[in-house]
Design a protein around this motif. Structure first.
Motif, PDB file in Angstrom:
ATOM      1  N   PHE A  13       4.466 -36.054 -29.833  1.00 21.21           N
ATOM      2  CA  PHE A  13       3.894 -35.280 -28.726  1.00 21.21           C
ATOM      3  C   PHE A  13       4.982 -34.681 -27.831  1.00 21.21           C
ATOM      4  CE2 PHE A  13       0.081 -37.609 -29.950  1.00 21.21           C
ATOM      5  CZ  PHE A  13      -0.870 -36.609 -29.847  1.00 21.21           C
ATOM      6  N   GLY A  14       6.122 -35.367 -27.711  1.00 24.15           N
ATOM      7  CA  GLY A  14       7.231 -34.773 -26.966  1.00 24.15           C
ATOM      8  C   GLY A  14       7.722 -33.499 -27.623  1.00 24.15           C
ATOM      9  N   MET A  15       7.830 -33.513 -28.949  1.00 21.32           N
ATOM     10  CA  MET A  15       8.246 -32.305 -29.659  1.00 21.32           C
ATOM     11  C   MET A  15       7.187 -31.219 -29.564  1.00 21.32           C
ATOM     12  SD  MET A  15      10.475 -30.633 -31.241  1.00 21.32           S
ATOM     13  CE  MET A  15      11.649 -31.973 -31.196  1.00 21.32           C
ATOM     14  N   THR A  16       5.914 -31.587 -29.568  1.00 18.49           N
ATOM     15  CA  THR A  16       4.849 -30.598 -29.410  1.00 18.49           C
ATOM     16  C   THR A  16       4.979 -29.882 -28.071  1.00 18.49           C
ATOM     17  OG1 THR A  16       3.355 -31.908 -30.799  1.00 18.49           O
ATOM     18  CG2 THR A  16       2.351 -30.253 -29.377  1.00 18.49           C
ATOM     19  N   VAL A  17       5.292 -30.639 -27.020  1.00 21.76           N
ATOM     20  CA  VAL A  17       5.515 -30.024 -25.704  1.00 21.76           C
ATOM     21  C   VAL A  17       6.666 -29.037 -25.775  1.00 21.76           C
ATOM     22  CG1 VAL A  17       6.242 -30.472 -23.327  1.00 21.76           C
ATOM     23  CG2 VAL A  17       4.554 -31.958 -24.409  1.00 21.76           C
ATOM     24  N   ASN A  18       7.792 -29.446 -26.378  1.00 24.92           N
ATOM     25  CA  ASN A  18       8.970 -28.581 -26.434  1.00 24.92           C
ATOM     26  C   ASN A  18       8.720 -27.310 -27.221  1.00 24.92           C
ATOM     27  OD1 ASN A  18      10.372 -30.455 -24.978  1.00 24.92           O
ATOM     28  ND2 ASN A  18      11.434 -31.346 -26.721  1.00 24.92           N
ATOM     29  N   VAL A  19       8.161 -27.462 -28.435  1.00 30.05           N
ATOM     30  CA  VAL A  19       7.963 -26.302 -29.302  1.00 30.05           C
ATOM     31  C   VAL A  19       6.928 -25.346 -28.712  1.00 30.05           C
ATOM     32  CG1 VAL A  19       7.124 -25.564 -31.564  1.00 30.05           C
ATOM     33  CG2 VAL A  19       8.675 -27.510 -31.394  1.00 30.05           C
ATOM     34  N   THR A  20       5.833 -25.889 -28.194  1.00 32.81           N
ATOM     35  CA  THR A  20       4.786 -25.030 -27.640  1.00 32.81           C
ATOM     36  C   THR A  20       5.285 -24.259 -26.425  1.00 32.81           C
ATOM     37  OG1 THR A  20       3.146 -26.650 -28.378  1.00 32.81           O
ATOM     38  CG2 THR A  20       2.401 -24.977 -26.831  1.00 32.81           C
ATOM     39  N   THR A  21       6.061 -24.935 -25.566  1.00 33.59           N
ATOM     40  CA  THR A  21       6.624 -24.237 -24.406  1.00 33.59           C
ATOM     41  C   THR A  21       7.551 -23.122 -24.843  1.00 33.59           C
ATOM     42  OG1 THR A  21       6.552 -26.315 -23.160  1.00 33.59           O
ATOM     43  CG2 THR A  21       7.868 -24.537 -22.236  1.00 33.59           C
ATOM     44  N   ASN A  22       8.464 -23.442 -25.749  1.00 31.84           N
ATOM     45  CA  ASN A  22       9.440 -22.460 -26.229  1.00 31.84           C
ATOM     46  C   ASN A  22       8.743 -21.245 -26.828  1.00 31.84           C
ATOM     47  OD1 ASN A  22      11.373 -21.078 -27.911  1.00 31.84           O
ATOM     48  ND2 ASN A  22      12.682 -22.880 -27.794  1.00 31.84           N
ATOM     49  N   THR A  23       7.786 -21.484 -27.714  1.00 27.74           N
ATOM     50  CA  THR A  23       7.133 -20.375 -28.403  1.00 27.74           C
ATOM     51  C   THR A  23       6.264 -19.553 -27.466  1.00 27.74           C
ATOM     52  OG1 THR A  23       7.040 -21.825 -30.340  1.00 27.74           O
ATOM     53  CG2 THR A  23       5.809 -19.775 -30.448  1.00 27.74           C
ATOM     54  N   SER A  24       5.483 -20.214 -26.628  1.00 29.42           N
ATOM     55  CA  SER A  24       4.592 -19.465 -25.735  1.00 29.42           C
ATOM     56  C   SER A  24       5.389 -18.608 -24.759  1.00 29.42           C
ATOM     57  CB  SER A  24       3.663 -20.424 -24.979  1.00 29.42           C
ATOM     58  OG  SER A  24       4.393 -21.249 -24.088  1.00 29.42           O
ATOM     59  N   ILE A  25       6.535 -19.120 -24.299  1.00 28.70           N
ATOM     60  CA  ILE A  25       7.372 -18.339 -23.388  1.00 28.70           C
ATOM     61  C   ILE A  25       7.946 -17.118 -24.101  1.00 28.70           C
ATOM     62  CG2 ILE A  25       9.570 -18.367 -22.130  1.00 28.70           C
ATOM     63  CD1 ILE A  25       8.884 -21.217 -21.262  1.00 28.70           C
ATOM     64  N   GLN A  26       8.451 -17.318 -25.323  1.00 27.34           N
ATOM     65  CA  GLN A  26       9.020 -16.172 -26.046  1.00 27.34           C
ATOM     66  C   GLN A  26       7.954 -15.123 -26.361  1.00 27.34           C
ATOM     67  OE1 GLN A  26      12.186 -16.275 -28.757  1.00 27.34           O
ATOM     68  NE2 GLN A  26      12.392 -18.499 -28.760  1.00 27.34           N
ATOM     69  N   MET A  27       6.769 -15.575 -26.758  1.00 30.23           N
ATOM     70  CA  MET A  27       5.716 -14.631 -27.115  1.00 30.23           C
ATOM     71  C   MET A  27       5.152 -13.896 -25.905  1.00 30.23           C
ATOM     72  SD  MET A  27       5.357 -14.664 -30.399  1.00 30.23           S
ATOM     73  CE  MET A  27       3.739 -13.954 -30.681  1.00 30.23           C
ATOM     74  N   SER A  28       5.316 -14.465 -24.722  1.00 34.06           N
ATOM     75  CA  SER A  28       4.774 -13.858 -23.508  1.00 34.06           C
ATOM     76  C   SER A  28       5.783 -12.962 -22.796  1.00 34.06           C
ATOM     77  CB  SER A  28       4.328 -14.951 -22.523  1.00 34.06           C
ATOM     78  OG  SER A  28       3.391 -15.806 -23.108  1.00 34.06           O
ATOM     79  N   THR A  29       6.999 -12.850 -23.341  1.00 33.05           N
ATOM     80  CA  THR A  29       8.085 -12.188 -22.632  1.00 33.05           C
ATOM     81  C   THR A  29       8.431 -10.848 -23.246  1.00 33.05           C
ATOM     82  OG1 THR A  29       9.020 -14.337 -22.035  1.00 33.05           O
ATOM     83  CG2 THR A  29      10.483 -12.448 -21.856  1.00 33.05           C
ATOM     84  N   ASP A  30       8.643  -9.856 -22.397  1.00 36.81           N
ATOM     85  CA  ASP A  30       9.158  -8.568 -22.833  1.00 36.81           C
ATOM     86  C   ASP A  30      10.501  -8.799 -23.521  1.00 36.81           C
ATOM     87  OD1 ASP A  30      10.605  -6.061 -22.812  1.00 36.81           O
ATOM     88  OD2 ASP A  30       9.135  -5.312 -21.375  1.00 36.81           O
ATOM     89  N   PRO A  31      10.716  -8.244 -24.731  1.00 36.27           N
ATOM     90  CA  PRO A  31      11.983  -8.474 -25.431  1.00 36.27           C
ATOM     91  C   PRO A  31      13.224  -8.132 -24.607  1.00 36.27           C
ATOM     92  CG  PRO A  31      10.409  -7.458 -26.910  1.00 36.27           C
ATOM     93  CD  PRO A  31       9.762  -7.485 -25.547  1.00 36.27           C
ATOM     94  N   ALA A  32      13.142  -7.134 -23.747  1.00 37.48           N
ATOM     95  CA  ALA A  32      14.291  -6.763 -22.933  1.00 37.48           C
ATOM     96  C   ALA A  32      14.608  -7.795 -21.864  1.00 37.48           C
ATOM     97  CB  ALA A  32      14.051  -5.405 -22.265  1.00 37.48           C
ATOM     98  N   MET A  33      13.657  -8.707 -21.582  1.00 39.21           N
ATOM     99  CA  MET A  33      13.852  -9.755 -20.574  1.00 39.21           C
ATOM    100  C   MET A  33      14.052 -11.131 -21.203  1.00 39.21           C
ATOM    101  SD  MET A  33      13.525  -8.145 -17.660  1.00 39.21           S
ATOM    102  CE  MET A  33      13.293  -9.516 -16.547  1.00 39.21           C
ATOM    103  N   ARG A  34      13.975 -11.219 -22.532  1.00 32.13           N
ATOM    104  CA  ARG A  34      13.897 -12.520 -23.182  1.00 32.13           C
ATOM    105  C   ARG A  34      15.128 -13.378 -22.942  1.00 32.13           C
ATOM    106  NH1 ARG A  34      11.526 -11.426 -28.541  1.00 32.13           N
ATOM    107  NH2 ARG A  34       9.544 -11.505 -27.429  1.00 32.13           N
TER     108      ARG A  34
END
Length: 454
Positions: free
Chosen positions: A346-367
């Motif tokens: 579950f700790g890894m689920t928190v890390n991976v989900t945070t990382n992916t959701s942030i990248q997918m929600s971010t404008d590539p020029a701001m990533r």
């Protein structure tokens, strides 16, 4: 500013459940689907070798400092020096990453870390090493990490595109955690057999693998990402961008609480091994190994999911905190040890989900700037929280310390979940589905429609 190809998957009005656009919809596919992409396969294989070397150097570095000084405080200083540049300059590194091309940038940062490891290996093998050499090397690696970390994180989207991003990020995490199972064991054999110098030498040479992979990549197959032009105020622009988007700022705040108070496992696990179960270093090693097994499993399971939803992040953080509280009350060593596997998962689920959701929600020029802020919070949390949880553990005992860390994680997840639900105009729905109770967040109008049936 244009939303870019990644932003549509988690739109601002409903960051929990809104479907992505057809262009960028992540597909639920095989566990290793992103490895079909040649460029990412080269990147992944290079990281397999390099991550093992990184874990070897972590163990060898701490052991070398301890053998040179006999001081645990000196080991702490070394760790602090390695994290200090990220805390001081992390956002500036993100600005640079948004301006620069990722592949040439990684060639420079990876080469710098390789040369640092090789220089330390020479100093040790020739018998001239002093503790200040290790301090300088740790700080130099930290400086390279300021740029390398956000560059590596954001380069993944250029390698695989938005459809495979969830899978690729998850496999990267599994890669790193798998190296955690191998690297320390190999380092222990080398240190015992021939000394710490050869562990540094292996790490320096291990960078040949990722550097070769970067050089062999086909530039025409990379996904084109708009780079930020040089200009004033880009650091403030990055901070305003994050704070103005709930789907970015609140996951970062959550991972800050979890990382600062609940992820200090060196403090918790060593105290349980020594003070609670009186089982020594063998039990401490076993706890870490079982947690790494759970982390690898969590990363591989994440690789199968088609999307990184914020409701999954909230649920995983809640369960993670609850498991820590349960672990704090376990009466026997084996019950505690077995709980390390789901804690890692579950700790890894928190890390991976945070990382992916942030990248997918971010404008590539701001990533680059956004990922730099995320890494600052994630990497900087443990050094800040370690003295606090260490004091609680020393004063009130290991069980209270671990339970307190779990409680902070659970409460933070619950509060931030309610905030995100309010932002997304969601309400709690409690009912039955196929004979089982179901608790979920639904849009306000949908809840009204379901009310008579519930």
């Amino acid at each position: 500013m244009s939303s870019g190809p990644g932003a549509a998957s988690v739109p601002a009005p409903d960051p929990h459940d809104s479907p992505p656009t057809s262009d960028t919809r992540p597909r639920k596919s095989s566990m290793f689907s992103s490895l079909k992409v040649r460029n990412y396969r080269l990147f992944f294989m290079g990281q397999v070798v390099s991550n093992i070397g990184t874990w070897m150097q972590r163990i060898a570095q701490d052991w070398l400092v301890l053998s040179l000084t006999g001081s645990s405080a000196a080991v702490g200083i070394t760790t602090a020096l390695q994290f200090l540049p990220m805390l001081l300059f992390g956002l500036y590194g993100g600005v640079l990453v948004d301006r620069l091309r990722k592949r040439p940038t990684l060639l420079v940062t990876q080469s710098a870390m390789a040369l640092t490891a090789l220089a330390l290996a020479v100093a040790v093998l020739t018998g001239h090493v002093q503790v200040w050499h290790v301090y300088v090397a740790a700080f130099a690696v930290g400086l390279a990490t300021v740029v390398d970390n956000p560059a590596r994180q954001s380069f993944v989207s250029e390698l695989v595109g938005p459809r495979q991003l969830q899978n690729a990020v998850s496999l990267n995490s599994a890669n790193f955690q798998s190296a955690r199972l191998v690297g320390p064991a190999v380092a222990g054999i080398l240190i015992t057999g021939v000394g710490t110098g050869y562990a540094f030498l292996f790490n320096g040479l291990s960078f040949i693998a990722p550097l070769t992979g970067l050089l062999l990549m086909r530039a025409r197959e990379l996904h084109v990402v708009e780079r930020a032009p040089r200009g004033k105020g880009q650091l403030r622009e990055g901070v305003r961008y994050v704070t103005g988007r709930p789907e970015l700022i609140w996951p970062i705040v959550l991972v800050g609480f979890v990382g600062t108070f609940a992820f200090n496992f060196p403090v918790y696990l060593s105290a349980f091994a020594d003070d609670v179960f009186h089982a020594g270093a063998g039990a401490y090693s076993m706890f870490n190994t079982l947690m790494a097994v759970g982390s690898v499993a969590g990363a591989l399971l994440a690789a199968r999911r088609g999307a990184a939803r914020l409701r999954l992040l909230i649920a995983a953080a809640l369960v993670f905190g609850a498991l820590e509280i349960v672990a704090a009350t376990t009466p026997t060593l084996w019950m505690f040890a077995l709980l390390m596997v789901p804690l890692g998962l579950f700790g890894m689920t928190v890390n991976v989900t945070t990382n992916t959701s942030i990248q997918m929600s971010t404008d590539p020029a701001m990533r680059g700037r956004v990922m730099a802020l995320y890494m600052m919070v994630f990497l900087g949390g443990s050094p800040v929280g370690a003295p606090i949880v260490g004091w609680i553990t020393d004063t009130y005992g290991a069980r209270v310390g671990l339970a307190a860390g779990g409680a902070v994680a659970a409460v933070a997840a619950a509060v931030i979940g309610l905030i995100l639900a309010r932002v997304g105009n969601l309400r709690l729905s409690v009912g039955w589905h196929r004979g089982h109770p179901r608790v979920r967040f639904v849009p306000r109008e949908q809840r009204k429609a379901l009310a008579p049936a519930a």
